[in-house]
Design a protein around this motif. Structure first.
Motif, PDB file in Angstrom:
ATOM      1  N   ASP A 254      12.071 -32.409   9.797  1.00 21.11           N
ATOM      2  CA  ASP A 254      11.374 -33.430   8.920  1.00 21.11           C
ATOM      3  C   ASP A 254      11.043 -32.639   7.552  1.00 21.11           C
ATOM      4  OD1 ASP A 254       9.296 -34.781   7.290  1.00 21.11           O
ATOM      5  OD2 ASP A 254       8.705 -35.829   9.193  1.00 21.11           O
ATOM      6  N   VAL A 255      11.789 -33.216   6.519  1.00 18.10           N
ATOM      7  CA  VAL A 255      11.939 -32.521   5.215  1.00 18.10           C
ATOM      8  C   VAL A 255      10.649 -32.385   4.538  1.00 18.10           C
ATOM      9  CG1 VAL A 255      13.065 -32.542   2.916  1.00 18.10           C
ATOM     10  CG2 VAL A 255      14.341 -32.951   4.885  1.00 18.10           C
ATOM     11  N   ASP A 256       9.868 -33.625   4.430  1.00 17.44           N
ATOM     12  CA  ASP A 256       8.877 -33.539   3.806  1.00 17.44           C
ATOM     13  C   ASP A 256       7.376 -32.819   4.250  1.00 17.44           C
ATOM     14  OD1 ASP A 256       9.114 -35.075   1.596  1.00 17.44           O
ATOM     15  OD2 ASP A 256       8.379 -37.179   2.467  1.00 17.44           O
ATOM     16  N   LYS A 257       7.589 -32.830   5.844  1.00 19.81           N
ATOM     17  CA  LYS A 257       6.661 -32.004   6.421  1.00 19.81           C
ATOM     18  C   LYS A 257       6.821 -30.582   6.339  1.00 19.81           C
ATOM     19  CE  LYS A 257       4.569 -31.734  11.202  1.00 19.81           C
ATOM     20  NZ  LYS A 257       4.881 -32.162  12.783  1.00 19.81           N
ATOM     21  N   VAL A 258       8.021 -30.181   6.423  1.00 24.29           N
ATOM     22  CA  VAL A 258       8.499 -28.781   6.292  1.00 24.29           C
ATOM     23  C   VAL A 258       8.359 -27.936   4.944  1.00 24.29           C
ATOM     24  CG1 VAL A 258      10.379 -26.955   6.428  1.00 24.29           C
ATOM     25  CG2 VAL A 258       9.947 -28.706   8.497  1.00 24.29           C
ATOM     26  N   ALA A 259       8.554 -29.100   4.100  1.00 22.96           N
ATOM     27  CA  ALA A 259       8.300 -28.638   2.746  1.00 22.96           C
ATOM     28  C   ALA A 259       6.980 -28.420   2.288  1.00 22.96           C
ATOM     29  CB  ALA A 259       8.671 -29.916   1.778  1.00 22.96           C
ATOM     30  N   VAL A 262       6.457 -24.647   3.886  1.00 24.27           N
ATOM     31  CA  VAL A 262       7.132 -23.896   3.111  1.00 24.27           C
ATOM     32  C   VAL A 262       6.635 -23.250   1.806  1.00 24.27           C
ATOM     33  CG1 VAL A 262       9.508 -23.320   2.162  1.00 24.27           C
ATOM     34  CG2 VAL A 262       9.243 -24.096   4.469  1.00 24.27           C
ATOM     35  N   PHE A 263       6.050 -24.486   0.888  1.00 23.54           N
ATOM     36  CA  PHE A 263       5.613 -24.356  -0.325  1.00 23.54           C
ATOM     37  C   PHE A 263       4.404 -23.660  -0.268  1.00 23.54           C
ATOM     38  CE2 PHE A 263       3.220 -25.351  -4.205  1.00 23.54           C
ATOM     39  CZ  PHE A 263       4.207 -25.055  -4.986  1.00 23.54           C
ATOM     40  N   ALA A 264       3.467 -23.947   0.574  1.00 21.67           N
ATOM     41  CA  ALA A 264       2.169 -23.124   0.640  1.00 21.67           C
ATOM     42  C   ALA A 264       2.337 -21.975   0.948  1.00 21.67           C
ATOM     43  CB  ALA A 264       1.270 -24.156   1.961  1.00 21.67           C
ATOM     44  N   SER A 265       3.426 -21.464   1.858  1.00 16.87           N
ATOM     45  CA  SER A 265       3.669 -20.052   2.269  1.00 16.87           C
ATOM     46  C   SER A 265       4.157 -19.337   1.158  1.00 16.87           C
ATOM     47  CB  SER A 265       4.392 -19.926   3.402  1.00 16.87           C
ATOM     48  OG  SER A 265       4.647 -18.314   3.460  1.00 16.87           O
ATOM     49  N   ALA A 266       5.057 -19.953   0.179  1.00 21.06           N
ATOM     50  CA  ALA A 266       5.894 -19.329  -0.563  1.00 21.06           C
ATOM     51  C   ALA A 266       5.182 -18.995  -1.999  1.00 21.06           C
ATOM     52  CB  ALA A 266       7.069 -20.059  -0.842  1.00 21.06           C
ATOM     53  N   PHE A 267       4.088 -19.947  -2.253  1.00 16.37           N
ATOM     54  CA  PHE A 267       3.542 -19.824  -3.565  1.00 16.37           C
ATOM     55  C   PHE A 267       1.888 -19.585  -3.385  1.00 16.37           C
ATOM     56  CE2 PHE A 267       7.430 -22.060  -4.357  1.00 16.37           C
ATOM     57  CZ  PHE A 267       7.822 -21.815  -5.550  1.00 16.37           C
ATOM     58  N   GLN A 268       1.498 -19.212  -2.238  1.00 21.81           N
ATOM     59  CA  GLN A 268       0.103 -18.579  -2.200  1.00 21.81           C
ATOM     60  C   GLN A 268      -0.047 -17.489  -2.910  1.00 21.81           C
ATOM     61  OE1 GLN A 268      -1.225 -17.425   1.770  1.00 21.81           O
ATOM     62  NE2 GLN A 268       0.766 -17.238   2.583  1.00 21.81           N
ATOM     63  N   ASN A 269      -1.136 -17.403  -3.561  1.00 26.10           N
ATOM     64  CA  ASN A 269      -1.436 -16.376  -4.371  1.00 26.10           C
ATOM     65  C   ASN A 269      -0.466 -15.967  -5.475  1.00 26.10           C
ATOM     66  OD1 ASN A 269      -3.368 -14.261  -5.106  1.00 26.10           O
ATOM     67  ND2 ASN A 269      -2.125 -12.759  -4.071  1.00 26.10           N
ATOM     68  N   SER A 270      -0.016 -17.187  -5.942  1.00 31.70           N
ATOM     69  CA  SER A 270       1.230 -17.032  -7.034  1.00 31.70           C
ATOM     70  C   SER A 270       2.523 -16.188  -6.444  1.00 31.70           C
ATOM     71  CB  SER A 270       0.696 -16.664  -8.299  1.00 31.70           C
ATOM     72  OG  SER A 270      -0.117 -17.647  -8.922  1.00 31.70           O
ATOM     73  N   GLY A 271       2.888 -16.503  -5.234  1.00 26.60           N
ATOM     74  CA  GLY A 271       3.939 -15.725  -4.482  1.00 26.60           C
ATOM     75  C   GLY A 271       3.687 -14.208  -4.447  1.00 26.60           C
ATOM     76  N   GLN A 272       2.462 -13.708  -4.474  1.00 23.82           N
ATOM     77  CA  GLN A 272       2.049 -12.286  -4.495  1.00 23.82           C
ATOM     78  C   GLN A 272       1.663 -11.989  -3.229  1.00 23.82           C
ATOM     79  OE1 GLN A 272       0.883 -11.357  -9.205  1.00 23.82           O
ATOM     80  NE2 GLN A 272      -0.142 -13.136  -8.292  1.00 23.82           N
ATOM     81  N   VAL A 273       2.348 -12.147  -2.221  1.00 20.63           N
ATOM     82  CA  VAL A 273       1.825 -11.730  -0.874  1.00 20.63           C
ATOM     83  C   VAL A 273       2.935 -10.939  -0.054  1.00 20.63           C
ATOM     84  CG1 VAL A 273       0.998 -12.825   1.374  1.00 20.63           C
ATOM     85  CG2 VAL A 273       0.605 -13.871  -0.783  1.00 20.63           C
ATOM     86  N   CYS A 274       2.745 -10.014   0.458  1.00 17.88           N
ATOM     87  CA  CYS A 274       3.713  -9.247   1.066  1.00 17.88           C
ATOM     88  C   CYS A 274       4.512 -10.020   2.187  1.00 17.88           C
ATOM     89  CB  CYS A 274       3.354  -7.924   1.711  1.00 17.88           C
ATOM     90  SG  CYS A 274       1.940  -7.967   3.035  1.00 17.88           S
ATOM     91  N   VAL A 275       3.735 -10.845   3.072  1.00 15.67           N
ATOM     92  CA  VAL A 275       4.518 -11.687   4.022  1.00 15.67           C
ATOM     93  C   VAL A 275       4.572 -12.887   3.790  1.00 15.67           C
ATOM     94  CG1 VAL A 275       2.275 -12.058   5.078  1.00 15.67           C
ATOM     95  CG2 VAL A 275       4.679 -11.408   6.596  1.00 15.67           C
ATOM     96  N   SER A 276       4.649 -13.260   2.540  1.00 13.77           N
ATOM     97  CA  SER A 276       4.925 -14.995   2.222  1.00 13.77           C
ATOM     98  C   SER A 276       6.448 -14.913   2.170  1.00 13.77           C
ATOM     99  CB  SER A 276       4.461 -15.261   0.744  1.00 13.77           C
ATOM    100  OG  SER A 276       5.148 -14.376  -0.289  1.00 13.77           O
ATOM    101  N   LEU A 294      10.692 -29.497  -2.484  1.00 17.25           N
ATOM    102  CA  LEU A 294      10.019 -28.139  -3.138  1.00 17.25           C
ATOM    103  C   LEU A 294       9.668 -28.239  -4.533  1.00 17.25           C
ATOM    104  CD1 LEU A 294      11.926 -25.543  -0.842  1.00 17.25           C
ATOM    105  CD2 LEU A 294       9.504 -26.596  -0.549  1.00 17.25           C
ATOM    106  N   ALA A 295      10.790 -28.716  -5.189  1.00 17.90           N
ATOM    107  CA  ALA A 295      10.694 -28.744  -6.654  1.00 17.90           C
ATOM    108  C   ALA A 295       9.357 -29.861  -7.069  1.00 17.90           C
ATOM    109  CB  ALA A 295      11.588 -29.338  -7.305  1.00 17.90           C
ATOM    110  N   ASP A 296       9.233 -30.971  -6.200  1.00 17.08           N
ATOM    111  CA  ASP A 296       8.381 -31.948  -6.499  1.00 17.08           C
ATOM    112  C   ASP A 296       6.968 -31.094  -6.512  1.00 17.08           C
ATOM    113  OD1 ASP A 296       7.085 -34.544  -6.872  1.00 17.08           O
ATOM    114  OD2 ASP A 296       6.423 -34.062  -4.665  1.00 17.08           O
ATOM    115  N   ARG A 297       6.558 -30.416  -5.241  1.00 20.23           N
ATOM    116  CA  ARG A 297       5.473 -29.851  -5.053  1.00 20.23           C
ATOM    117  C   ARG A 297       5.272 -28.709  -6.239  1.00 20.23           C
ATOM    118  NH1 ARG A 297       7.485 -32.208  -0.959  1.00 20.23           N
ATOM    119  NH2 ARG A 297       6.024 -32.864   0.856  1.00 20.23           N
ATOM    120  N   ALA A 341      12.492 -26.560 -10.890  1.00 15.64           N
ATOM    121  CA  ALA A 341      11.341 -26.607 -11.132  1.00 15.64           C
ATOM    122  C   ALA A 341      10.948 -25.270 -11.822  1.00 15.64           C
ATOM    123  CB  ALA A 341      10.291 -26.963 -10.074  1.00 15.64           C
ATOM    124  N   GLY A 342      10.133 -25.338 -12.875  1.00 16.35           N
ATOM    125  CA  GLY A 342       9.731 -24.252 -13.592  1.00 16.35           C
ATOM    126  C   GLY A 342      11.017 -23.546 -14.298  1.00 16.35           C
ATOM    127  N   GLY A 343      11.103 -22.321 -14.381  1.00 16.91           N
ATOM    128  CA  GLY A 343      12.260 -21.344 -14.841  1.00 16.91           C
ATOM    129  C   GLY A 343      11.771 -20.529 -16.003  1.00 16.91           C
TER     130      GLY A 343
END
Length: 467
Positions: A254-259, A262-276, A294-297, A341-343
């Protein structure tokens, strides 16, 4: 600002010189940390060595002292968390949460048993395996989660009966120095010593003759240096190094649910997590939908002053990492990637990078193959699961990974094929004090947490008792 000092033998110590610590949200000064000299380090090691025999001798006293230390940290969580935010840039609520996490880790290990094991017994003899403390442990912590990752070393080392000399990163020493003073109120003098300084201090610690173990969390490059230095004196090591964690999305998601996950893990602590999550692999037919979600989030994420309650993502924590993240984004765009998104950097002071989602990326690009450690996420399409698993496992990193699917059993079967120390199904991250954590290949040596982590701070003695 607060006056910060080294903690040596239970006493505060100033130094002839100090290090400026930058507030990454403003670029201004967060404070000044003492710059430990070689003589200071010798004194800290000597204090830890003197404190070791009595600390190791009384297990009940250790447990009680650690419980009191955890309670003291809980009471000081807001004060220490505010210092952490000023030097690290994570949102204040997350910084206070980190201090509470330290108290939780210490409390867990205070209650963890380290039993003797009887491995043989008859009418004439008993053979037991006894876990004995090593002596002095040198602990070196990183800047992204300086307090909680320090506690992964302090809590089991102290519980096992060792004494500790702790060095924080020169980018985030202030909160660790403050934490050390709080802990010193519950621990006997010399049991915990905290020293701050530049990279040369870490090198002095790893070559110092007193410690019997080095516990280090940081980059692969520095981890190699620590291992080489420790080898000369046959010191034991635990190394938790870099990761480039993949998330593999299966074709039934389910794309929305998974997004969301995935977004929460990838961007937690601004992405500064060894295991994100550092890279996402998506079935080609779902790739556009996942990228858009993901871009929307990323576009809706609130980035800004970490002291404000509404802020979700703060700055990159220091100038070198800020430049590295921007260089990786620029390099990927130059190779044909598209930032949906971003860049790039955000306007204004501080080390802020817009949450960035990249498409038109492939394995072989540095932004995919290397650990970004910032708010940037490449999304890579695939057509064959076996082929993408080979690509994922072809990395020299092996810290964590995850598989996402509507069928948890299918995801688990896939996750077990990943060459990594921790694997998740339909989530990613969420570390616990009782669960072992460590990497394979370049991502580390040994494990932390749980009884396995506690055992790693002991030497085995086999005790043969004739009856």
């Amino acid at each position: 600002m607060t006056d910060f000092a080294l903690l040596i033998g239970g006493e505060r110590r100033s130094t002839p010189t100090t290090l400026d610590v930058v507030n990454p949200a403003t670029g201004g000064l967060a404070g000044q940390a003492p710059n430990c000299t070689r003589a200071d380090l010798d004194d800290a090691m000597a204090a830890a060595q003197r404190a070791f025999p009595s600390w190791a001798a009384d297990e009940d006293a250790r447990r009680q002292a650690l419980r009191e230390a955890a309670a003291a940290l809980t009471a000081a969580a807001t004060r220490i968390g505010t210092i952490l935010t000023s030097e690290n840039g994570k949102p204040l609520a997350r910084a206070v949460e980190e201090v509470h996490g330290v108290a939780h880790w210490i409390g867990y290990f205070a209650g963890l048993d380290l039993p003797r094991e009887t491995i043989y017994s008859d009418a004439t003899k008993v053979i037991e395996v006894v876990r004995r403390p090593m002596g002095v442990v040198a602990a070196i912590a990183p800047w992204n989660y300086p307090l909680i990752l320090a506690s992964w070393k302090l809590a089991p080392a102290l519980r096992a009966g060792n004494t500790v000399v702790l060095k924080p990163s020169p980018f985030t020493p202030l909160s660790t120095l403050a934490m050390g003073e709080v802990l010193a109120g519950a621990l006997p003098p010399g049991v915990l010593n905290v020293v701050s300084g530049g990279d040369e201090l870490g090198a002095w610690m790893s070559t110092h003759p007193v410690p019997r173990k080095i516990s280090f969390t940081g980059s692969v490059a520095t981890g190699r240096k620590v291992a080489l230095s420790a080898a000369a004196d046959l010191k034991r090591v635990t190394l938790e190094l870099g990761g480039n964690d993949p998330a593999i999305l299966l074709d039934d998601i389910d794309v929305d649910k998974v997004a969301d996950g995935v977004f929460a893990s990838a961007f937690q602590n601004s992405g500064q997590v060894c295991v994100s999550i550092k890279r996402v692999y998506v079935p080609a037919r779902l790739h556009a939908d996942v990228v858009e979600a993901l871009a929307d989030r990323a576009k809706r994420a609130v980035v800004g002053d970490p002291m404000l309650e509404q802020t979700q993502l703060g700055p990159v924590s220091n100038a070198p990492q800020y430049r590295r993240v921007l260089d990786l984004i620029e390099d990927s765009l130059g190779r044909g990637a598209v930032a949906v998104a971003g860049g790039g950097a955000l306007d204004g002071p501080g080390y802020f990078v817009a949450p960035t989602v990249l498409r038109d990326v492939t394995d072989g690009m540095p932004v995919v193959d290397e650990e970004q450690f910032g708010p940037v996420l490449p999304v890579v399409p695939y057509t064959d699961l076996d082929e993408v698993m080979a690509r994922v496992n072809g990395s020299m990193y092996g810290l964590g990974g995850s598989v996402w699917s509507a069928d948890p059993e299918r995801a688990a079967t896939t996750a077990e094929r990943m060459e990594c120390g921790s694997a998740w199904i339909n989530s990613h991250g969420g570390l616990l004090p009782f669960a072992p954590f460590g990497g394979v290949k370049w991502s580390g040596v040994g494990v932390e947490n749980g009884p396995w982590g506690l055992a790693s701070y002991t030497d085995i003695q086999t005790l043969h008792r004739a009856l």
